[in-house]
Design a protein around this motif. Structure first.
Motif, PDB file in Angstrom:
ATOM      1  N   ARG A  78     -11.399  -0.629 -10.312  1.00 56.47           N
ATOM      2  CA  ARG A  78     -10.942  -0.810  -8.933  1.00 56.47           C
ATOM      3  C   ARG A  78     -12.083  -1.293  -8.069  1.00 56.47           C
ATOM      4  O   ARG A  78     -13.244  -1.140  -8.425  1.00 56.47           O
ATOM      5  CB  ARG A  78     -10.406   0.488  -8.356  1.00 56.47           C
ATOM      6  CG  ARG A  78     -11.494   1.553  -8.211  1.00 56.47           C
ATOM      7  CD  ARG A  78     -10.934   2.891  -7.726  1.00 56.47           C
ATOM      8  NE  ARG A  78     -11.984   3.884  -7.680  1.00 56.47           N
ATOM      9  CZ  ARG A  78     -12.772   4.111  -6.627  1.00 56.47           C
ATOM     10  NH1 ARG A  78     -12.609   3.406  -5.521  1.00 56.47           N
ATOM     11  NH2 ARG A  78     -13.705   5.030  -6.658  1.00 56.47           N
ATOM     12  N   SER A 148      -6.902  -3.066   3.594  1.00 57.79           N
ATOM     13  CA  SER A 148      -5.674  -3.416   2.850  1.00 57.79           C
ATOM     14  C   SER A 148      -5.957  -3.544   1.358  1.00 57.79           C
ATOM     15  O   SER A 148      -5.173  -3.096   0.529  1.00 57.79           O
ATOM     16  CB  SER A 148      -5.087  -4.727   3.367  1.00 57.79           C
ATOM     17  OG  SER A 148      -4.630  -4.576   4.680  1.00 57.79           O
ATOM     18  N   THR A 151      -6.918   0.099  -0.145  1.00 56.15           N
ATOM     19  CA  THR A 151      -5.826   1.071  -0.207  1.00 56.15           C
ATOM     20  C   THR A 151      -4.591   0.536  -0.914  1.00 56.15           C
ATOM     21  O   THR A 151      -3.663   1.285  -1.177  1.00 56.15           O
ATOM     22  CB  THR A 151      -5.431   1.547   1.209  1.00 56.15           C
ATOM     23  OG1 THR A 151      -5.029   0.415   1.988  1.00 56.15           O
ATOM     24  CG2 THR A 151      -6.594   2.259   1.889  1.00 56.15           C
ATOM     25  N   GLY A 152      -4.576  -0.755  -1.239  1.00 61.05           N
ATOM     26  CA  GLY A 152      -3.425  -1.349  -1.922  1.00 61.05           C
ATOM     27  C   GLY A 152      -3.489  -1.158  -3.428  1.00 61.05           C
ATOM     28  O   GLY A 152      -4.349  -0.477  -3.974  1.00 61.05           O
ATOM     29  N   LYS A 153      -2.567  -1.781  -4.112  1.00 62.21           N
ATOM     30  CA  LYS A 153      -2.461  -1.655  -5.576  1.00 62.21           C
ATOM     31  C   LYS A 153      -3.523  -2.471  -6.316  1.00 62.21           C
ATOM     32  O   LYS A 153      -3.718  -2.289  -7.503  1.00 62.21           O
ATOM     33  CB  LYS A 153      -1.077  -2.101  -6.028  1.00 62.21           C
ATOM     34  CG  LYS A 153       0.038  -1.274  -5.447  1.00 62.21           C
ATOM     35  CD  LYS A 153       0.386  -0.148  -6.359  1.00 62.21           C
ATOM     36  CE  LYS A 153       1.665   0.508  -5.878  1.00 62.21           C
ATOM     37  NZ  LYS A 153       1.562   1.935  -5.770  1.00 62.21           N
ATOM     38  N   GLN A 154      -4.167  -3.396  -5.637  1.00 65.30           N
ATOM     39  CA  GLN A 154      -5.224  -4.238  -6.199  1.00 65.30           C
ATOM     40  C   GLN A 154      -4.732  -5.080  -7.384  1.00 65.30           C
ATOM     41  O   GLN A 154      -5.458  -5.305  -8.351  1.00 65.30           O
ATOM     42  CB  GLN A 154      -6.462  -3.401  -6.577  1.00 65.30           C
ATOM     43  CG  GLN A 154      -7.094  -2.721  -5.381  1.00 65.30           C
ATOM     44  CD  GLN A 154      -8.475  -2.157  -5.651  1.00 65.30           C
ATOM     45  OE1 GLN A 154      -9.104  -2.450  -6.648  1.00 65.30           O
ATOM     46  NE2 GLN A 154      -8.951  -1.336  -4.728  1.00 65.30           N
ATOM     47  N   HIS A 155      -3.475  -5.559  -7.286  1.00 67.02           N
ATOM     48  CA  HIS A 155      -2.947  -6.468  -8.313  1.00 67.02           C
ATOM     49  C   HIS A 155      -3.800  -7.728  -8.358  1.00 67.02           C
ATOM     50  O   HIS A 155      -4.154  -8.283  -7.330  1.00 67.02           O
ATOM     51  CB  HIS A 155      -1.487  -6.845  -8.019  1.00 67.02           C
ATOM     52  CG  HIS A 155      -0.550  -5.688  -8.140  1.00 67.02           C
ATOM     53  ND1 HIS A 155      -0.344  -5.012  -9.321  1.00 67.02           N
ATOM     54  CD2 HIS A 155       0.221  -5.073  -7.225  1.00 67.02           C
ATOM     55  CE1 HIS A 155       0.526  -4.046  -9.125  1.00 67.02           C
ATOM     56  NE2 HIS A 155       0.888  -4.053  -7.844  1.00 67.02           N
ATOM     57  N   THR A 160      -6.797  -5.031 -16.978  1.00 67.72           N
ATOM     58  CA  THR A 160      -6.502  -4.151 -18.112  1.00 67.72           C
ATOM     59  C   THR A 160      -7.211  -4.637 -19.371  1.00 67.72           C
ATOM     60  O   THR A 160      -7.172  -3.971 -20.395  1.00 67.72           O
ATOM     61  CB  THR A 160      -4.988  -4.088 -18.375  1.00 67.72           C
ATOM     62  OG1 THR A 160      -4.508  -5.414 -18.585  1.00 67.72           O
ATOM     63  CG2 THR A 160      -4.255  -3.448 -17.202  1.00 67.72           C
TER      64      THR A 160
END
Length: 194
Positions: A78, A148, A151-155, A160
């Motif tokens: 992250r 933003s 705190t977001g999903k960090q797509h 992965t």
């Protein structure tokens, strides 16, 4: 004197991913100074200016530590910051290495360095890759953009993909107006015999 650190280098796949992350995030943070993805590394120990004798000792410590630890893999976890979220000093990418081998390598390296008289960082080990250094205060719009992202999903930011680590590097750092230039002085394969 040689400005020296011991680190893990990123492979080309990790560098490409980090380059994409920087490109994506930089659009919302135009005042931030981003690092060159080719120079991103995970620092295990920053030793500063060393004499030739100290450099030999540090290189030996890195080699012994590398021999005591097997290869491992990690993924990028992250984005985060050092400093207050509204005015950070550093923007970084976290490392996820569930086997604990990275932390073991750090502990073994610090022990080998201490045995040779080096001062080591006593703060808890927080493996990360520095993506940017924030030298000027963020505008309110940039603060909102960064919040933003954090705190977001960090797509598209988190990966992965699994990245292998098989070596430890003793590195030379030369500072210039163009930024730091890094040169590998010694590579030690993990688990290899000295």
């Amino acid at each position: 004197m040689t400005r020296t650190f011991i680190a893990l280098e990123m492979n080309e796949a990790a560098q490409r991913h980090l380059e994409g992350v920087i490109h994506r995030v930089a659009r919302g943070l135009p005042s931030v100074r981003w690092v060159d993805p080719a120079g991103i590394h995970l620092t295990l120990a920053f030793l500063g200016e060393l004499t030739d004798e100290q450099l030999t000792e540090a290189t030996e410590a890195a080699g012994i530590a590398a021999r005591k630890v097997c290869s491992f893999s990690y993924n990028l976890s992250r984005l985060g910051v050092f400093g207050p979220a509204k005015q950070p000093r550093v923007i970084w990418m976290g490392i996820n290495e569930p086997s604990g081998t990275l932390s073991l390598l750090h502990r073994v390296l610090n022990r080998e360095l201490e045995q040779r008289g080096f001062a080591v960082d006593k703060r808890p080990f927080s493996p990360h890759l520095t993506l940017a250094r924030v030298k000027v205060p963020l505008t309110s719009e940039e603060q909102g953009n960064l919040q933003s992202i954090l705190t977001g999903k960090q797509h598209g930011i988190v990966s992965t993909e699994i990245y292998p680590v098989s070596s430890v590097y003793v590195m030379k750092s030369e500072l210039s107006r163009m930024g730091a230039q890094y040169t590998c002085l010694q590579e030690w394969k993990l688990g290899d015999v000295l």
